[in-house]
Design an enzyme around this catalytic site. Structure first.
Site, PDB file in Angstrom:
ATOM      1  N   ARG A   1     -14.588 -55.948 -13.167  1.00  0.00           N
ATOM      2  CA  ARG A   1     -14.306 -55.747 -14.581  1.00  0.00           C
ATOM      3  C   ARG A   1     -12.845 -55.385 -14.757  1.00  0.00           C
ATOM      4  NH1 ARG A   1     -16.946 -51.674 -19.082  1.00  0.00           N
ATOM      5  NH2 ARG A   1     -15.917 -49.956 -18.025  1.00  0.00           N
TER       6      ARG A   1
ATOM      7  N   THR B   1      -9.105 -55.322 -20.468  1.00  0.00           N
ATOM      8  CA  THR B   1      -9.759 -56.253 -21.407  1.00  0.00           C
ATOM      9  C   THR B   1     -11.274 -56.084 -21.409  1.00  0.00           C
ATOM     10  OG1 THR B   1     -10.032 -57.958 -19.734  1.00  0.00           O
ATOM     11  CG2 THR B   1      -7.955 -57.969 -20.958  1.00  0.00           C
TER      12      THR B   1
ATOM     13  N   ASP C   1     -20.543 -44.592 -14.310  1.00  0.00           N
ATOM     14  CA  ASP C   1     -20.299 -45.849 -13.595  1.00  0.00           C
ATOM     15  C   ASP C   1     -21.362 -46.006 -12.512  1.00  0.00           C
ATOM     16  OD1 ASP C   1     -19.303 -47.682 -11.527  1.00  0.00           O
ATOM     17  OD2 ASP C   1     -17.513 -47.763 -12.797  1.00  0.00           O
TER      18      ASP C   1
ATOM     19  N   ASP D   1     -20.123 -46.681  -8.885  1.00  0.00           N
ATOM     20  CA  ASP D   1     -19.547 -45.491  -8.249  1.00  0.00           C
ATOM     21  C   ASP D   1     -20.649 -44.498  -7.865  1.00  0.00           C
ATOM     22  OD1 ASP D   1     -17.089 -46.586  -8.653  1.00  0.00           O
ATOM     23  OD2 ASP D   1     -16.460 -45.172 -10.222  1.00  0.00           O
TER      24      ASP D   1
HETATM   25  N1  URA Z   1     -20.893 -50.194 -16.240  1.00  0.00           N
HETATM   26  C1  URA Z   1     -21.331 -48.994 -15.795  1.00  0.00           C
HETATM   27  O1  URA Z   1     -21.497 -48.787 -14.605  1.00  0.00           O
HETATM   28  N2  URA Z   1     -21.559 -48.019 -16.710  1.00  0.00           N
HETATM   29  C2  URA Z   1     -21.400 -48.213 -18.031  1.00  0.00           C
HETATM   30  O2  URA Z   1     -21.649 -47.290 -18.797  1.00  0.00           O
HETATM   31  C3  URA Z   1     -20.928 -49.465 -18.466  1.00  0.00           C
HETATM   32  C4  URA Z   1     -20.677 -50.439 -17.557  1.00  0.00           C
END
Ligand code: URA
Length: 212
Positions: free
Chosen positions: A102, A106, A203, A206
């Site tokens: 990602r 953007t 995330d 993570d």
């Molecule tokens: N990706 C993630 O891991 N968490 C989010 O809140 C949005 C995208």
């Protein structure tokens, strides 16, 4: 689009563990595994089956097997956290890997890996991605899977954002959108200004794999 929010006390408990910021990786991964098992169980409820006969120690009786081999497509990285549960329930499944990074400015996905069978026609396909946020990654994957002949795809997510659901509905051809199913444990409130789901769980990649 068919949206199925799994409403089950055990799913809600596992989701609570995932949401809790104090949950460490060694508890996050098993909770995700448990929740993914429940989500995939629900997502596979309508899998086409064919009748077989089976002989027990006492008699011959009717049995069932899947009519076609399913394909599970985890979206790297975070979708990998749902893969063992999916393969445990679907041991004959093929695995297609889609790697997306990602762009943090953007918020658009860039593909770095697309290891997907050329012809998915006739195979039930399950896209595994814990967080359906903007829908950008899922749309990228769905277009790829549709191009390879997949129909009636199911997205299996832990948390979906309303914005992501709208993006899927409006970003796909009408027939593909109509045939799409999304199975999730929750639809949350919104995205924040960095495209994270609120309240969400942070995330997912993570939290599964750690970030040094
Ligand atoms: N990706 C993630 O891991 N968490 C989010 O809140 C949005 C995208």
């Amino acid at each position: 689009m068919h949206l199925h929010v799994v409403d089950h006390p055990l799913a809600a408990m596992a989701l609570t563990v995932l949401r809790d910021e104090r949950t460490p990786r060694d508890r996050f991964r098993p909770a995700l595994h448990d929740l993914a098992t429940m989500l995939v169980y629900e997502a596979t409820r309508a899998l086409p089956v064919m009748p077989v006969t089976v002989t027990t120690p006492l008699a011959t009786t009717a049995g069932t097997r899947l009519a076609a081999e399913p394909v599970v497509a985890p979206v790297l990285r975070a979708g990998l956290g749902m893969l063992p549960a999916a393969l445990a329930l679907l041991p004959t499944a093929h695995t297609a890997f889609i790697g997306l990074a990602r762009d943090e400015t953007t918020h658009q996905p860039t593909a770095y890996l697309e290891s997907v069978p050329d012809d998915l026609a006739g195979h039930p396909v399950f896209l595994l991605d814990p967080m359906l946020a903007t829908g950008g990654s899922a749309l990228h994957c769905l277009r790829l899977l549709l191009d390879r002949g997949a129909r009636g795809i199911t997205v299996v997510a832990v948390v979906a954002a309303p914005e992501g659901l709208v993006a899927l509905e409006s970003g796909l051809p009408a027939d593909a959108a109509a045939e799409l199913t999304v199975v999730a444990a929750a639809v949350d409130e919104r995205l924040n200004d960095t495209a994270y789901i609120v309240p969400g769980l942070g995330d997912a990649g993570d939290r599964i794999f750690g970030l040094m």
